[in-house]
Write a protein that holds these residues in place. Structure first.
Motif, PDB file in Angstrom:
ATOM      1  N   GLU A   7       0.828  -1.207   0.000  1.00  0.00           N
ATOM      2  CA  GLU A   7       0.000   0.000   0.000  1.00  0.00           C
ATOM      3  C   GLU A   7       0.868   1.266   0.000  1.00  0.00           C
ATOM      4  O   GLU A   7       0.522   2.269  -0.623  1.00  0.00           O
ATOM      5  CB  GLU A   7      -0.894  -0.017   1.250  1.00  0.00           C
ATOM      6  N   GLU A   8       2.000   1.179   0.678  1.00  0.00           N
ATOM      7  CA  GLU A   8       2.910   2.334   0.737  1.00  0.00           C
ATOM      8  C   GLU A   8       3.515   2.649  -0.625  1.00  0.00           C
ATOM      9  O   GLU A   8       4.027   3.748  -0.831  1.00  0.00           O
ATOM     10  CB  GLU A   8       4.042   2.057   1.739  1.00  0.00           C
ATOM     11  N   GLN A   9       3.462   1.663  -1.524  1.00  0.00           N
ATOM     12  CA  GLN A   9       4.107   1.870  -2.829  1.00  0.00           C
ATOM     13  C   GLN A   9       3.105   2.104  -3.954  1.00  0.00           C
ATOM     14  O   GLN A   9       3.492   2.089  -5.126  1.00  0.00           O
ATOM     15  CB  GLN A   9       4.982   0.655  -3.143  1.00  0.00           C
ATOM     16  N   PHE A  10       1.857   2.312  -3.615  1.00  0.00           N
ATOM     17  CA  PHE A  10       0.838   2.540  -4.650  1.00  0.00           C
ATOM     18  C   PHE A  10       1.217   3.726  -5.548  1.00  0.00           C
ATOM     19  O   PHE A  10       1.216   3.628  -6.772  1.00  0.00           O
ATOM     20  CB  PHE A  10      -0.533   2.798  -4.007  1.00  0.00           C
ATOM     21  N   SER A  11       1.540   4.862  -4.909  1.00  0.00           N
ATOM     22  CA  SER A  11       1.851   6.078  -5.692  1.00  0.00           C
ATOM     23  C   SER A  11       3.112   5.898  -6.505  1.00  0.00           C
ATOM     24  O   SER A  11       3.148   6.246  -7.694  1.00  0.00           O
ATOM     25  CB  SER A  11       2.024   7.281  -4.760  1.00  0.00           C
ATOM     26  N   GLU A  15       3.373   6.131 -10.521  1.00  0.00           N
ATOM     27  CA  GLU A  15       4.157   7.210 -11.122  1.00  0.00           C
ATOM     28  C   GLU A  15       5.512   6.728 -11.642  1.00  0.00           C
ATOM     29  O   GLU A  15       6.377   7.551 -11.946  1.00  0.00           O
ATOM     30  CB  GLU A  15       4.331   8.338 -10.096  1.00  0.00           C
ATOM     31  N   GLU A  17       8.073   5.260 -10.257  1.00  0.00           N
ATOM     32  CA  GLU A  17       9.234   5.711  -9.477  1.00  0.00           C
ATOM     33  C   GLU A  17       9.964   4.556  -8.794  1.00  0.00           C
ATOM     34  O   GLU A  17      10.913   4.795  -8.043  1.00  0.00           O
ATOM     35  CB  GLU A  17       8.777   6.716  -8.412  1.00  0.00           C
ATOM     36  N   GLU A  39      -7.942  -2.909  -3.639  1.00  0.00           N
ATOM     37  CA  GLU A  39      -7.589  -1.602  -3.075  1.00  0.00           C
ATOM     38  C   GLU A  39      -6.828  -0.749  -4.087  1.00  0.00           C
ATOM     39  O   GLU A  39      -7.036   0.465  -4.167  1.00  0.00           O
ATOM     40  CB  GLU A  39      -6.741  -1.791  -1.811  1.00  0.00           C
ATOM     41  N   LEU A  42      -9.256   0.660  -6.583  1.00  0.00           N
ATOM     42  CA  LEU A  42     -10.008   1.768  -5.957  1.00  0.00           C
ATOM     43  C   LEU A  42      -9.131   3.023  -5.856  1.00  0.00           C
ATOM     44  O   LEU A  42      -9.608   4.149  -6.054  1.00  0.00           O
ATOM     45  CB  LEU A  42     -10.484   1.319  -4.569  1.00  0.00           C
ATOM     46  N   PHE A  43      -7.867   2.791  -5.558  1.00  0.00           N
ATOM     47  CA  PHE A  43      -6.896   3.886  -5.457  1.00  0.00           C
ATOM     48  C   PHE A  43      -6.804   4.637  -6.789  1.00  0.00           C
ATOM     49  O   PHE A  43      -6.870   5.865  -6.836  1.00  0.00           O
ATOM     50  CB  PHE A  43      -5.539   3.272  -5.074  1.00  0.00           C
ATOM     51  N   SER A  46     -10.160   6.549  -7.534  1.00  0.00           N
ATOM     52  CA  SER A  46     -10.353   7.779  -6.753  1.00  0.00           C
ATOM     53  C   SER A  46      -9.413   8.881  -7.249  1.00  0.00           C
ATOM     54  O   SER A  46      -9.793  10.065  -7.257  1.00  0.00           O
ATOM     55  CB  SER A  46     -10.138   7.512  -5.262  1.00  0.00           C
ATOM     56  N   LEU A  47      -8.226   8.486  -7.692  1.00  0.00           N
ATOM     57  CA  LEU A  47      -7.313   9.496  -8.263  1.00  0.00           C
ATOM     58  C   LEU A  47      -7.858  10.048  -9.576  1.00  0.00           C
ATOM     59  O   LEU A  47      -7.744  11.246  -9.847  1.00  0.00           O
ATOM     60  CB  LEU A  47      -5.941   8.868  -8.520  1.00  0.00           C
TER      61      LEU A  47
END
Lengths: 204, 201
Positions: A7-11, A15, A17, A39, A42-43, A46-47
């Protein structure tokens, strides 16, 4: 990798990275983990919703209101002394300025004199031991200071007197109180300040 | 590539007032949007955006060209003003969705018939789509407004103002790692708040 770490690495994953190893580890976790897949979907959704927010347009009054506020901001605030002196005429303003300068000079000289006149030497005279009151010397500044000296020990009256036989070789008489040497509870020091050596400092 | 706003600021520091006018024109819409999304109130946003420009004009001599990007400087001033505004209100920003949609003919109590009567020819602006869009915007803005201030600011700067992580880090005076983790956290929180809306739609 556990679900929390994923979950910490979703962004970072979205992107692009993450490095190659991290991407492989992330995908290796997501592919069997249904909860994380849900999840993550959904992430992303929502973005997308966030990015679809419409742009807010400005009202027609925005420009005019801003120009007025910027014009106000360009006007420098007038200092207090200028606001006071501005309505006065030339001669009055000059006279007031002169008076103000004179007052500052007088006050400065007075304070300078006051700072200079300080007692240079102090002459100390011990007052007579027996007298409690010493008349003030005329024309002099006298200062009394209470001191606790060891010589000022109060004596007590004896509780009982020793009676010697009359035939005693010692002819002792009971000491009467009135015959006891007078002792003072305290002494006073008379300080006489000698102004003769104080500098005048010149001037006034 | 040289930053045009930076060049304009240099001219403005040399006394060219018109350069500042250009800066305002180039940045007024993004700035108002940023403040409106942060406060959740477009009416207050215009006032605060004007205040930001006035503040920038007053401290224009302190702007150091090349030290940071102009947008970083502008959003830093705006962020501080927004935080003060929220503190002065003593309550969290409220969102008035009816003011955000700018169609003047549609009031808050518009019925489906009203919407049909004012429907434009474009398919994307059909009444059904407009209602849906309005509802969606309301849900998203409510979710943003519910985020704590420390997460809301970087999220808006990143996903709506499209600043880079480095610029956000400079704007909010945060370490780069903290900025990145805070943005990811903000997005996760937004996802949780929009869960019911997404699943129902």
């Amino acid at each position: 990798m556990n679900c929390l770490k994923a979950e910490e690495q979703f962004s970072a994953y979205l992107e692009d990275e993450l490095d190659y190893q991290a991407v492989k580890a992330f995908e290796a976790h997501l592919s069997p983990c249904e909860s994380c897949r849900r999840e993550f979907a959904l992430f992303r959704e929502s973005l997308d919703l966030l990015h679809q927010l419409p742009q807010i347009e400005l009202s027609t009054e925005f420009d005019i209101a801003l120009q007025v506020r910027l014009a106000d901001a360009q006007v420098e605030p007038i200092p207090f002394w200028q606001r006071v002196l501005r309505p006065l005429h030339g001669q009055t303003r000059l006279a007031l300025s002169g008076i103000a300068v004179l007052l500052v000079m007088v006050a400065g000289t007075y304070l300078y004199q006051r700072a200079l006149v300080k007692p240079k030497s102090v002459e100390i005279t011990v007052a007579p031991e027996t007298s409690r009151r010493v008349p003030f010397a005329e024309g002099r500044r006298v200062q009394w200071r209470r001191q606790q000296f060891p010589l000022a020990v109060p004596s007590r009256e004896p509780q009982s007197l020793v009676n010697f036989p009359e035939s005693s070789a010692f002819d002792l008489q009971p000491v009467r109180r009135s015959q006891q040497p007078q002792r003072l509870e305290q002494n006073y020091i008379l300080q006489t300040i000698n102004y003769t050596e104080a500098p005048t400092g010149g001037g006034l | 590539m040289p930053d045009l706003d930076d060049e304009l600021m240099k001219q403005c520091q040399q006394g060219d007032i018109e350069a500042f006018d250009l800066i305002v024109r180039r940045n007024q819409v993004p700035l108002v949007n940023f403040i409106a999304r942060f406060l959740g109130n477009p009416d207050a946003a215009e006032d605060l955006a004007q205040e930001t420009f006035v503040r920038m004009f007053k401290v224009i001599k302190r702007y150091k060209s090349g030290a940071a990007k102009f947008s970083t400087w502008m959003y830093h001033i705006a962020s501080n003003l927004c935080k003060n505004e929220l503190r002065n209100r003593g309550r969290r920003g409220r969102f008035f969705v009816d003011n955000v949609i700018t169609e003047p003919s549609l009031g808050p109590e518009s019925t489906k018939e009203d919407l049909i009567a004012t429907a434009p020819a474009d398919v994307s602006l059909q009444p059904g789509n407009q209602l849906e869009r309005k509802e969606r915007e309301h849900a998203v803005q409510s979710a943003i407004s519910e985020l704590p201030e420390r997460y809301r600011l970087p999220l808006i700067l990143r996903d709506l103002q499209e600043l880079s992580y480095e610029e956000i880090s400079e704007t909010l005076i945060l370490p780069l790692g903290t900025t990145k983790s805070r943005i990811n956290r903000a997005r996760l929180m937004l996802k949780d708040k929009l869960r019911s809306f997404v699943e129902s739609s």
